[in-house]
Structures are given as structure tokens and as C-alpha cells.
Motif scaffolding. Structure first.
Motif: not given
Length: 164
Positions: A35-42, A49-50, A71-74
Motif C-alpha cells: 500500500v505504502y512504503d517510505h513515501g511511495h504509494w503503490y 486504506i491509510v 502492506r497486506i499479506v496473504l
């Protein structure tokens, strides 16, 4: 939550939790929706979600300074329970929040050992948490932890948030 469990929600294939875990074990693979990682939107759903994460943390009076990653883990069903490998998400001080999206088997295990310069040779279980839909778990992100693969349910879906 409903959108995450719908067919067509975008997932990316992921390796084992730790690179030296499960190289030869095909069961230790999963799916991730970053979803999001250190300033980057994915994610196309990132803003929604945020906002839900912020509302969820507010509902339990958990302050958030900065969000590092969402993040979402499946994990999908396996032939027997496998631990995904003791790890910390980041080595610096932070907090971790896990929100279980569905009822599943495949407990989360939190260990007493904290991240340090050297990886512990053995781990002591501090807590074992069953994935129940809408259950929120908060813990020190420097605690080693892992997830267990499900054996009775088709999938185990967890929203993972790292923050300070």
C-alpha cells in the motif's frame, strides 16, 4: 475489508519472509499487496486504506507519529503449519500493528527476543495470537515475530502497519 477479500484484488507473489528461510521449501511463499512504503504509494486503494488505518489507531487511542509502511499479506493453505521465519520488519525502533482481515488458522508468534546486532540462535515465545477477523495486535516492532501458514482455511490475510 470486503474489498481486500474480493476476487480481482491485486496481489503480487512474494518470497519467503527472510531470504535464508525456505529457499528449498515451496510452501513458504505468499502474496503481498503493498500500500505504502517510505513515501511511495503503490496501491490504487492506498488513500482509503491509510485513512482506515488512522481511524483504527484512533479508535484504540494508539498515537501515530509517522507511518513507514502499510502492506497486506496473504498466506495460502499448506500441507502442515510452517513458521515463516523469525524476523523484524525494520531494525530501527518502531511499532507494528497487525489487523487480521479474516478468520483463519495460522497464528502469529511474537518472541521475547529483540532485534540486536546478532540474530539470536534460539527464540522464546512471548505471545501466540490466533487470526480472528478485526482483531488488532500492537507490539514493539523490534520484537522478533513470525506468522504460521494456515492448514484449515484457504487463506490468512493480515494488514501490517509499521509506524512510530
Amino acid at each position: 475489508q470486503a474489498r481486500i477479500l474480493e476476487p480481482g484484488f491485486p496481489w503480487r507473489y512474494a518470497r519467503a519472509t527472510r531470504e535464508d528461510d525456505g529457499e528449498e521449501n515451496p510452501w513458504l511463499r505468499g502474496w503481498v499487496h503493498m500500500v505504502y512504503d517510505h513515501g511511495h504509494w503503490y496501491s490504487q486503494d492506498a488513500e482509503f486504506i491509510v485513512k482506515q488505518v488512522v481511524a483504527m489507531m484512533g479508535a484504540v487511542a494508539e498515537p501515530i507519529g509517522s507511518i513507514f509502511r502499510v502492506r497486506i499479506v496473504l498466506n495460502t493453505i499448506t500441507d502442515r503449519p510452517y513458521l515463516n521465519g523469525a524476523h523484524v520488519d525494520f531494525v530501527w525502533p518502531h511499532k507494528t500493528a497487525l489487523l487480521y482481515i479474516n478468520d483463519a488458522d495460522g497464528d502469529t508468534v511474537i518472541y521475547e527476543e529483540l532485534c540486536a546486532d546478532e540474530r539470536p540462535q534460539t527464540f522464546t515465545v512471548a505471545q501466540q495470537i490466533a487470526p480472528v477477523a478485526n482483531r488488532l495486535v500492537l507490539f514493539d516492532g523490534q520484537c522478533f515475530h513470525t506468522g504460521t501458514t494456515p492448514t484449515r482455511t484457504a487463506r490468512r490475510v493480515v494488514l501490517n502497519v509499521n509506524y512510530d
